[in-house]
Design an enzyme around this catalytic site. Structure first.
Site, PDB file in Angstrom:
ATOM      1  N   LYS A 122     -41.546 -43.170 -21.048  1.00  0.00           N
ATOM      2  CA  LYS A 122     -41.474 -42.837 -22.464  1.00  0.00           C
ATOM      3  C   LYS A 122     -40.191 -43.379 -23.064  1.00  0.00           C
ATOM      4  O   LYS A 122     -39.134 -43.101 -22.492  1.00  0.00           O
ATOM      5  CB  LYS A 122     -41.517 -41.314 -22.588  1.00  0.00           C
ATOM      6  CG  LYS A 122     -41.340 -40.793 -23.986  1.00  0.00           C
ATOM      7  CD  LYS A 122     -41.195 -39.308 -23.991  1.00  0.00           C
ATOM      8  CE  LYS A 122     -40.823 -38.907 -25.401  1.00  0.00           C
ATOM      9  NZ  LYS A 122     -40.238 -37.630 -25.479  1.00  0.00           N
TER      10      LYS A 122
ATOM     11  N   LYS B  38     -37.456 -41.260 -19.104  1.00  0.00           N
ATOM     12  CA  LYS B  38     -37.406 -40.960 -20.530  1.00  0.00           C
ATOM     13  C   LYS B  38     -36.069 -41.426 -21.082  1.00  0.00           C
ATOM     14  O   LYS B  38     -35.020 -40.972 -20.645  1.00  0.00           O
ATOM     15  CB  LYS B  38     -37.585 -39.452 -20.752  1.00  0.00           C
ATOM     16  CG  LYS B  38     -37.453 -39.041 -22.215  1.00  0.00           C
ATOM     17  CD  LYS B  38     -37.766 -37.579 -22.428  1.00  0.00           C
ATOM     18  CE  LYS B  38     -37.524 -37.197 -23.875  1.00  0.00           C
ATOM     19  NZ  LYS B  38     -37.839 -35.793 -24.139  1.00  0.00           N
TER      20      LYS B  38
HETATM   21  C1  PBG Z   1     -38.706 -32.977 -26.290  1.00  0.00           C
HETATM   22  C2  PBG Z   1     -39.549 -34.164 -26.587  1.00  0.00           C
HETATM   23  C3  PBG Z   1     -39.304 -35.220 -27.476  1.00  0.00           C
HETATM   24  C4  PBG Z   1     -40.435 -36.018 -27.462  1.00  0.00           C
HETATM   25  C5  PBG Z   1     -41.310 -35.471 -26.546  1.00  0.00           C
HETATM   26  N1  PBG Z   1     -40.739 -34.333 -26.005  1.00  0.00           N
HETATM   27  C6  PBG Z   1     -38.175 -35.463 -28.378  1.00  0.00           C
HETATM   28  C7  PBG Z   1     -36.839 -35.791 -27.858  1.00  0.00           C
HETATM   29  O1  PBG Z   1     -36.626 -35.948 -26.656  1.00  0.00           O
HETATM   30  O2  PBG Z   1     -35.931 -35.857 -28.684  1.00  0.00           O
HETATM   31  C8  PBG Z   1     -40.643 -37.253 -28.296  1.00  0.00           C
HETATM   32  C9  PBG Z   1     -42.080 -37.618 -28.557  1.00  0.00           C
HETATM   33  C10 PBG Z   1     -42.297 -38.565 -29.680  1.00  0.00           C
HETATM   34  O3  PBG Z   1     -41.364 -39.164 -30.260  1.00  0.00           O
HETATM   35  O4  PBG Z   1     -43.477 -38.761 -30.011  1.00  0.00           O
HETATM   36  N2  PBG Z   1     -37.596 -33.216 -25.510  1.00  0.00           N
HETATM   37 ZN    ZN Z   2     -35.995 -31.536 -25.517  1.00  0.00          ZN
END
Ligand code: PBG
Ligand code: ZN
Length: 331
Positions: free
Chosen positions: A255, A202
Site C-alpha cells: 500500500k 505500507k
Molecule cells: C489507517 C489507514 C490509512 C489508510 C488505510 N488505513 C491512513 C493512513 O495511514 O494515514 C489509507 C487508505 C487510503 O488512502 O485509501 N492507518
Molecule cells: Zn492509523
C-alpha cells in the site's frame, strides 16, 4: 537469433480480437475485489466525502443498505473503517464492543453471513491527535507513537472486532510486532480461526490525503514517517513482509498499490502468501478528478490500473472502484 523483423511480427498476436482475448493473461474478476467502507455513529447518515466522489460516510443502517447492494452485485468482501463521535489520547473507542464498526460487523454477519468482513485495525481515527497509537516523549523531546504500549491497544481492538464477527483483521498501524501481538491476543481469546491480513508494506504517502478527510484521521501535528515506510527505501519491504509472516500474518498487503507495482512484484516473488494491493484514496480520487474534467475515461482507466496491480502479482485488490468494477465486469 531467429527473432528479427520481418520474420517475427509481434502484431500477428494482436491482429485478431478473439486471439487477443485468448492470450489475455490477466483477467479481472469480481472475486478479487475488496470494498472499503467508512462507518460512523448515528442513523440515516449518507455523507459524500468531498475529496472522494462516490464514497460516503455511512451509519450502521445506511452501511447495511450499501453492503446489501454490493453483495447483490457480487462484491465478496468489505474492509471496514470506523469514525467515532468521541476521541481520546489512546483511542479507546476502537475497542468498544458497541462502536459502529463492531455493530456493523454483527449486523453483516447476522444478515449476510457469506460477505467476508475485514476490519482495519488502527487507532488514528480514534485518537484526538490523529496518530496511530499512544504518544510518548522521545529522548529528543519530540512526541512520537510508543510502539509497545500501542501493541496492547491493537490487540484489544482486534479481539473486539473478532468478538463482533470479523472474519479477518487488518492491522495498519505499522508498529513493530503488531502482527505477533494481535495473533497472540486473538488466540488467547479463542479466535484462532480469525485471519490476519497485514498491511506489511505500507509507505508514508501523500496518496492517503483524501482518506484522512473520509476517516477524519489526519494527524494534528507532524506526520507518520517514524512508523510508515520511506518510499525511497524499497529493500525494507522484504524485511517488513518477512517479519509479519514470521509473526503469523496469513496474507500480506502492499500500500499504496498502483504507484508501488515494483514492490507488489518483489513481495510476490519472495513469498508465497496471498497478496493484496490497496488502490488508495489519492489514486482513486486522481482518476475521478481527471474523469470529471473529461481528461480520462474513468472506466478504462480504472480497469487498466486494477489490471496492472493484478499483473504485478496482487491476488486481491482493495479498491473504492469495487462496486463500479463489479458492474462493468458483469456487462
Ligand atoms: C489507517 C489507514 C490509512 C489508510 C488505510 N488505513 C491512513 C493512513 O495511514 O494515514 C489509507 C487508505 C487510503 O488512502 O485509501 N492507518
Ligand atoms: Zn492509523
Amino acid at each position: 537469433m531467429g527473432s528479427e523483423f520481418p520474420t517475427t511480427r509481434m502484431r500477428r498476436l494482436r491482429y485478431n480480437a478473439t486471439l487477443r482475448e485468448m492470450l489475455a493473461e490477466v483477467r479481472l474478476s469480481r472475486h478479487d475485489l475488496i470494498a472499503p467502507l467508512f462507518v460512523r455513529e448515528g442513523a440515516g447518515v449518507q455523507h459524500e466525502i468531498a475529496t472522494m466522489p462516490g464514497q460516503f460516510q455511512l451509519s450502521v443502517d445506511t452501511a447495511m443498505e450499501t453492503v446489501r447492494r454490493w453483495d447483490g452485485k457480487g462484491v465478496p468482501a468489505v474492509l471496514l473503517f470506523g469514525i467515532p463521535d468521541a476521541k481520546d489520547a489512546v483511542g479507546s473507542e476502537a475497542w468498544n464492543d458497541d462502536a459502529a464498526v463492531q455493530r456493523l460487523c454483527r449486523q453483516i454477519k447476522a444478515e449476510l453471513p457469506n460477505v467476508l468482513v475485514i476490519t482495519d485495525v488502527c487507532l488514528c481515527e480514534y485518537t484526538e491527535h490523529g496518530h496511530c497509537g499512544t504518544l510518548t516523549d522521545r529522548l529528543d523531546g519530540c512526541k512520537d507513537v510508543d510502539n509497545d504500549i500501542t501493541l496492547e491497544s491493537l490487540g484489544k481492538t482486534a479481539v473486539s472486532h473478532a468478538r463482533s464477527g470479523a472474519d479477518i483483521v487488518a492491522p495498519s498501524a505499522m508498529m513493530d510486532g503488531q502482527v505477533g501481538a494481535i495473533r497472540s491476543a486473538l488466540d488467547s481469546a479463542g479466535f484462532s480461526p480469525v485471519a490476519i491480513l497485514s498491511y506489511a508494506v505500507k509507505f508514508a504517502s501523500s496518496m492517503y490525503g483524501p482518506f484522512r478527510d473520509a476517516a477524519e484521521s489526519a494527524p494534528t501535528f507532524g506526520d507518520r514517517r517514524t512508523y510508515q515506510m520511506d518510499y525511497r527505501s524499497p529493500s525494507q519491504a522484504i524485511a517488513e513482509a518477512r517479519a509479519d509472516l514470521d509473526e503469523g500474518a496469513d496474507m500480506l498487503m502492499v500500500k499504496p498499490g498502483a504507484t508501488y507495482l515494483d514492490l507488489i512484484a518483489a513481495v510476490k516473488r519472495s513469498f508465497d502468501a496471498p497478496l493484496a494491493a490497496y488502490h488508495v484514496s489519492g489514486e482513486y480520487s486522481a482518476i475521478k478528478a481527471a474523469a470529471r474534467l473529461g481528461w480520462l475515461d474513468e472506466r478504462s482507466a480504472a480497469i487498466e490500473i486494477t489490471s496492472a496491480m493484478r499483473r504485478a502479482g496482487a491476488d486481491l485488490v482493495i479498491t473504492y472502484f469495487a462496486e463500479q468494477l463489479a458492474d462493468w465486469l458483469r456487462e
